[in-house]
Write an enzyme that holds these catalytic residues in place. Structure first.
Site, PDB file in Angstrom:
ATOM      1  N   GLU A   9      32.690  33.168 -28.740  1.00 61.39           N
ATOM      2  CA  GLU A   9      33.604  34.243 -28.320  1.00 61.39           C
ATOM      3  C   GLU A   9      34.613  33.727 -27.288  1.00 61.39           C
ATOM      4  OE1 GLU A   9      31.023  38.298 -28.911  1.00 61.39           O
ATOM      5  OE2 GLU A   9      30.350  36.924 -27.374  1.00 61.39           O
ATOM      6  N   GLU A  12      29.240  12.109 -34.092  1.00 65.26           N
ATOM      7  CA  GLU A  12      27.999  12.123 -33.309  1.00 65.26           C
ATOM      8  C   GLU A  12      27.749  13.524 -32.780  1.00 65.26           C
ATOM      9  OE1 GLU A  12      29.941   9.335 -30.943  1.00 65.26           O
ATOM     10  OE2 GLU A  12      30.232  10.679 -29.236  1.00 65.26           O
ATOM     11  N   LYS A  63      27.365  16.810 -30.500  1.00 70.39           N
ATOM     12  CA  LYS A  63      27.992  17.321 -29.284  1.00 70.39           C
ATOM     13  C   LYS A  63      26.851  17.851 -28.419  1.00 70.39           C
ATOM     14  CE  LYS A  63      31.782  20.245 -27.732  1.00 70.39           C
ATOM     15  NZ  LYS A  63      31.073  20.904 -26.654  1.00 70.39           N
ATOM     16  N   ASP A  70      24.654  19.462 -25.647  1.00 69.07           N
ATOM     17  CA  ASP A  70      24.916  20.690 -24.900  1.00 69.07           C
ATOM     18  C   ASP A  70      24.258  20.619 -23.525  1.00 69.07           C
ATOM     19  OD1 ASP A  70      25.952  23.137 -24.456  1.00 69.07           O
ATOM     20  OD2 ASP A  70      24.536  24.233 -25.716  1.00 69.07           O
ATOM     21  N   TYR A  72      28.754   8.654 -24.179  1.00 67.81           N
ATOM     22  CA  TYR A  72      29.456   8.707 -25.464  1.00 67.81           C
ATOM     23  C   TYR A  72      30.901   8.242 -25.400  1.00 67.81           C
ATOM     24  CZ  TYR A  72      30.546  13.221 -23.338  1.00 67.81           C
ATOM     25  OH  TYR A  72      30.918  14.197 -22.464  1.00 67.81           O
ATOM     26  N   LYS A  97      32.181  22.832 -34.177  1.00 66.97           N
ATOM     27  CA  LYS A  97      31.173  23.692 -33.556  1.00 66.97           C
ATOM     28  C   LYS A  97      30.290  24.364 -34.614  1.00 66.97           C
ATOM     29  CE  LYS A  97      31.379  24.799 -29.419  1.00 66.97           C
ATOM     30  NZ  LYS A  97      32.295  25.270 -28.451  1.00 66.97           N
ATOM     31  N   CYS A 154       0.880  57.842 -31.956  1.00 66.40           N
ATOM     32  CA  CYS A 154       1.385  57.039 -33.070  1.00 66.40           C
ATOM     33  C   CYS A 154       2.643  57.700 -33.647  1.00 66.40           C
ATOM     34  CB  CYS A 154       0.305  56.925 -34.145  1.00 66.40           C
ATOM     35  SG  CYS A 154       0.914  56.131 -35.639  1.00 66.40           S
ATOM     36  N   CYS A 194       1.417  58.820 -37.482  1.00 65.27           N
ATOM     37  CA  CYS A 194       0.359  59.806 -37.746  1.00 65.27           C
ATOM     38  C   CYS A 194       0.036  60.668 -36.532  1.00 65.27           C
ATOM     39  CB  CYS A 194      -0.894  59.119 -38.269  1.00 65.27           C
ATOM     40  SG  CYS A 194      -1.811  58.245 -36.997  1.00 65.27           S
ATOM     41  N   CYS A 204      -2.637  52.099 -32.767  1.00 68.59           N
ATOM     42  CA  CYS A 204      -3.088  53.328 -33.414  1.00 68.59           C
ATOM     43  C   CYS A 204      -4.425  52.989 -34.058  1.00 68.59           C
ATOM     44  CB  CYS A 204      -2.086  53.755 -34.492  1.00 68.59           C
ATOM     45  SG  CYS A 204      -2.715  55.072 -35.534  1.00 68.59           S
ATOM     46  N   CYS A 229      -4.149  56.380 -40.846  1.00 69.74           N
ATOM     47  CA  CYS A 229      -2.716  56.216 -40.590  1.00 69.74           C
ATOM     48  C   CYS A 229      -2.011  55.582 -41.800  1.00 69.74           C
ATOM     49  CB  CYS A 229      -2.504  55.377 -39.343  1.00 69.74           C
ATOM     50  SG  CYS A 229      -0.773  55.105 -38.984  1.00 69.74           S
TER      51      CYS A 229
HETATM   52  S1  IVH Z   1      34.026  13.179 -26.247  1.00 71.14           S
HETATM   53  C1  IVH Z   1      38.145  12.687 -24.247  1.00 71.14           C
HETATM   54  N1  IVH Z   1      31.596  13.243 -27.226  1.00 71.14           N
HETATM   55  O1  IVH Z   1      31.898  18.362 -24.981  1.00 71.14           O
HETATM   56  C2  IVH Z   1      37.066  13.221 -25.098  1.00 71.14           C
HETATM   57  N2  IVH Z   1      32.224  14.967 -25.706  1.00 71.14           N
HETATM   58  O2  IVH Z   1      34.784  20.083 -24.708  1.00 71.14           O
HETATM   59  C3  IVH Z   1      35.832  13.385 -24.347  1.00 71.14           C
HETATM   60  N3  IVH Z   1      30.418  16.553 -25.208  1.00 71.14           N
HETATM   61  O3  IVH Z   1      32.269  18.893 -21.837  1.00 71.14           O
HETATM   62  C4  IVH Z   1      34.805  14.156 -25.044  1.00 71.14           C
HETATM   63  N4  IVH Z   1      28.901  15.617 -26.482  1.00 71.14           N
HETATM   64  O4  IVH Z   1      31.030  16.710 -22.108  1.00 71.14           O
HETATM   65  C5  IVH Z   1      32.484  13.858 -26.413  1.00 71.14           C
HETATM   66  N5  IVH Z   1      29.463  13.151 -28.155  1.00 71.14           N
HETATM   67  C6  IVH Z   1      30.346  13.735 -27.341  1.00 71.14           C
HETATM   68  C7  IVH Z   1      30.019  14.892 -26.602  1.00 71.14           C
HETATM   69  C8  IVH Z   1      31.005  15.481 -25.793  1.00 71.14           C
HETATM   70  C9  IVH Z   1      29.149  16.603 -25.633  1.00 71.14           C
HETATM   71  C10 IVH Z   1      31.020  17.550 -24.282  1.00 71.14           C
HETATM   72  C11 IVH Z   1      31.835  16.993 -23.183  1.00 71.14           C
HETATM   73  C12 IVH Z   1      32.797  18.115 -22.851  1.00 71.14           C
HETATM   74  C13 IVH Z   1      32.824  18.924 -24.082  1.00 71.14           C
HETATM   75  C14 IVH Z   1      34.184  18.876 -24.724  1.00 71.14           C
END
Ligand code: IVH
Length: 708
Positions: free
Chosen positions: A60, A141, A143, A145, A254, A352, A446, A449, A464, A469
């Protein structure tokens, strides 16, 4: 506090309104909407980055951000230098000194589907002035969190660690960074001619350790973390570095942001690809996305999209929380040509995954009666999309949980759905209440019943206990025919409801006395479907005994216990003669289970039902295949196994059944007692632990070879 609760409610409501209605194409309206979006985005960024308590889902937030970007793209005169689109979000706090990064730590552009990825690929080619038919190579790779970290190494030593902050300046958290074990304090960059280097990565917590951290915190009476990300970002900012260890922080690196030799000349052009840089880091001892595990070098965007899909499916079995994939153009030369906007690199994009969390309104609570009479409160929600599925009701489990989470009717609630896990309410947003919310009253009678409910002192559940029932009977019937019980294919809950309404199902035995000719005449039932149903009912008569026992739906008697009892008797009716002590003498049977079995088989109704089922041709005798294998017999006798990751040729259930068939045993955790770990694709923390404990790890193929 920066915002009053009235303001917060307004900001939240306005966000939802905009998300629902979108933005206008008219400039006069768009100007006001851009203004409002800026205010909303700043608010949500504060809740996310500073408080670690977002009130809208990432998706969102991204939508609001995108709306603002769209308006600004249509009317560039509306762009303001302090617009959130002109800088990355701010997570600076006042608790730490701020430091300037060597190069800005930017954000990423987002994409949500295959089409977005193909657009990104096209855009890059257009920008580079190359033909659309040329294939570009990408590194993909996870992302991760967690919380972004920026590390500075000089003369092979870690000299500084910082948060991302506002992208240009970050909080200096060196002491906390040094407490993360997977970050090397020294690394031989000089071997590569590098004197000074800035790395970027993500601090995260393994999902299983996160659970442990929360259990520990609950023992100490401390507030629990809502999710691993909050635990990680909060962990980066603790005042006492010892707590970093307590939170089991880990870090993936990364990206190399900047690297220079002793004359302060950039040396990144000595490397050809992003992958080369990551392999250098790997060789230097950093924890990085590994090839053939987390990372793939894809030769075109089609393969990128496939890899993202595979991860979307495997996401829940991975040891760390991830919210998408990151796609990076592999050739550094091409990255340089494309450069950056003020917000993100043009050569990378985040893909995402569908949101796992969302906020919605709790409209009402209904109370459902289960087959054992347990009354479960079920929250009815304003429908909300979560990881590709629309959710409109979730279980609230019991009265204590409602009290503990202080959930009220009319509340805005945060709902989460993680993979196989049934959706649940993470929490209520107390700060968004306007006083109209109502407490949830648990019924005394309940709801079906009307008989009085009972709650034993030791239990969390109201029940119950009326044998008459109707709700309980319907649930018992539905359980009886279900897949894990008698497995009567095609006999779904809707059929049970229909046949019950028609007066054809008054008890379980009626399932075997259905008037199929009459059913054939019901609306929506053809001859074909009725024949199929008839055959399924007929087939279920020769089920192994444990299925019948499980299908009775006796409290605490699940599939495993049913198998134990079935193996111990020749005919189910023998159980009526068993004493409590006898029942308990069976291996793995405890007093609660034994008591429930004893009570059930002391009831004349149970014995009458068994008699009746037997007369109707239902098997009540143990099959030979249900006898336990002698200990140590079979090729896998005495050996224990655990499966992890995705298997290519069989499901996990099938693999486990194979082990048991050959005399082996399945364990649920990696421990010294484990003989073999069988690791499929994307094996995560279990594999790591097995390696640590030096337990033999088999591929799926090696496992199958053991059976030949
Ligand atoms: S590359 C210049 N690789 O995602 C590019 N970011 O909105 C740098 N994140 O808060 C980002 N895993 O910390 C990259 N494998 C990954 C990642 C990664 C997580 C996070 C990053 C940033 C957000 C990007």
């Amino acid at each position: 506090m920066l915002y009053s609760s009235v303001q917060q409610k307004e900001l939240f409501d306005n966000s939802k309104k905009l998300l629902q209605n979108g933005v206008s194409a008219k400039k006069s309206i768009a100007a006001a909407q851009a203004e409002q979006l800026r205010e909303l985005i700043v608010y949500h960024e504060w809740r996310y980055y500073v408080l670690d308590q977002p009130v809208v889902s990432d998706y969102e937030y991204d939508c609001l951000f995108q709306m603002l970007k769209d308006i600004e793209a249509s009317y560039p005169s509306l762009i303001r230098s302090d617009s959130p689109t002109q800088r990355v979000s701010n997570d600076l706090t006042e608790d730490f000194p701020t430091v300037e990064h060597l190069t800005p730590t930017l954000s990423l552009e987002n994409s949500y589907n295959r089409e977005d990825l193909f657009d990104f690929d096209k855009r890059i080619k257009k920008n580079l002035g190359i033909a659309d038919t040329v294939e570009l190579e990408y590194c993909v790779e996870p992302k991760f969190d967690g919380g972004t970290i920026v590390l500075l190494y000089e003369n092979d030593r870690l000299v500084r660690g910082a948060t991302r902050g506002n992208g240009v300046m970050g909080d200096e958290i060196t002491a906390n960074i040094k407490a993360i074990s997977s970050i090397p304090l020294t690394a031989a960059f000089s071997k590569y001619g590098i004197k000074k280097v800035e790395l970027r990565g993500e601090a995260i917590i393994r999902k299983d350790l996160f659970q442990k951290v929360n259990i520990e915190r609950s023992k100490n009476g401390e507030q629990l973390f809502a999710n691993p990300r909050n635990a990680a970002t909060g962990g980066l900012r603790v005042k006492d570095s010892k707590q970093v260890r307590e939170r089991a922080l880990d870090a993936f690196i990364y990206q190399v942001g900047f690297a220079a030799d002793e004359n302060n000349n950039a040396v990144l052009n000595n490397f050809e690809t992003h992958n080369d840089l990551i392999r250098m880091l790997e060789a230097l001892g950093f924890k990085v996305p590994k090839l053939a595990a987390e990372m793939e070098v894809c030769s075109n965007i089609d393969k990128v999209s496939d890899f993202c899909d595979r991860w979307q499916n495997a996401r829940d079995s991975y040891g760390f929380e991830i919210d998408g994939m990151v796609v990076k153009l592999n050739k550094l030369g091409l990255q340089d040509k494309l450069g950056y906007t003020s917000h993100h690199p043009r050569w990378a994009i985040a893909y995402k995954f569908a949101a796992k969390q969302a906020t919605t309104k709790l409209l009402n609570v209904e109370f459902q009666v289960g087959r054992t009479g347990a009354v479960t409160p079920v929250a009815k929600l304003a429908p909300v999309e979560l990881a590709g599925v629309t959710i409109s009701s979730v279980s609230l489990h019991n009265e204590d949980l409602i009290k503990e989470k202080d959930i009220r009717i009319g509340d805005t609630v945060l709902v989460e759905r993680a993979g196989d896990v049934i959706p649940y309410i993470v929490k209520s947003m107390a700060e968004l209440r306007d006083g109209t919310e109502a407490a949830i009253d648990f019924p005394k009678n309940c709801p079906v019943c009307s008989s009085e409910l009972e709650r034993p002192a030791s239990e969390a559940v109201w029940r119950c206990v009326s044998p008459l029932c109707e709700a309980q009977l319907l649930e018992r019937l539905k359980h009886f025919v279900s897949k894990d019980a008698m497995n009567i294919d095609g006999f779904g809950p809707a059929y049970i409801d229909k046949f019950y309404q028609e007066g054809m199902l008054k008890n379980i035995a009626d399932i075997y006395q259905l008037d199929f000719e009459r059913i054939e005449k019901f609306e929506g039932f053809g001859k074909k479907s009725v024949d199929k149903l008839k055959l399924s009912v007929e087939n279920s008569k020769s089920n192994p005994l444990y299925r019948l026992l499980y299908a009775f739906g006796i409290r605490f008697v699940g599939e495993t216990n049913s198998k134990i009892f079935a193996a111990a008797v020749e005919d189910i009716s023998e159980l009526k003669n068993w004493s409590l002590e006898q029942l308990m003498s069976l291996r793995e049977i405890g007093p609660k289970v034994a008591q429930a079995m004893f009570d059930t088989f002391a009831l004349p109704e149970t014995l009458e039902l068994i008699d009746e089922l037997e007369k109707l041709g239902v098997n009540t005798r143990r099959l030979d295949s249900e006898l336990p294998k002698a200990a140590g017999s079979g090729i896998l006798g005495g050996k224990t196994f655990l499966f992890t990751g995705t298997l290519a040729n069989m499901s996990r259930d099938e693999a486990e059944a194979m082990v048991e068939e050959h005399g082996g045993k399945i364990l649920s955790t990696v421990s010294k007692n484990l003989s073999f770990l069988v690791a499929g694709e994307k094996a995560g923390s279990k594999l790591e632990k097995a390696n640590k404990l030096q337990i033999p790890v088999l591929t799926e193929g090696e496992f199958l070879e053991m059976l030949i």
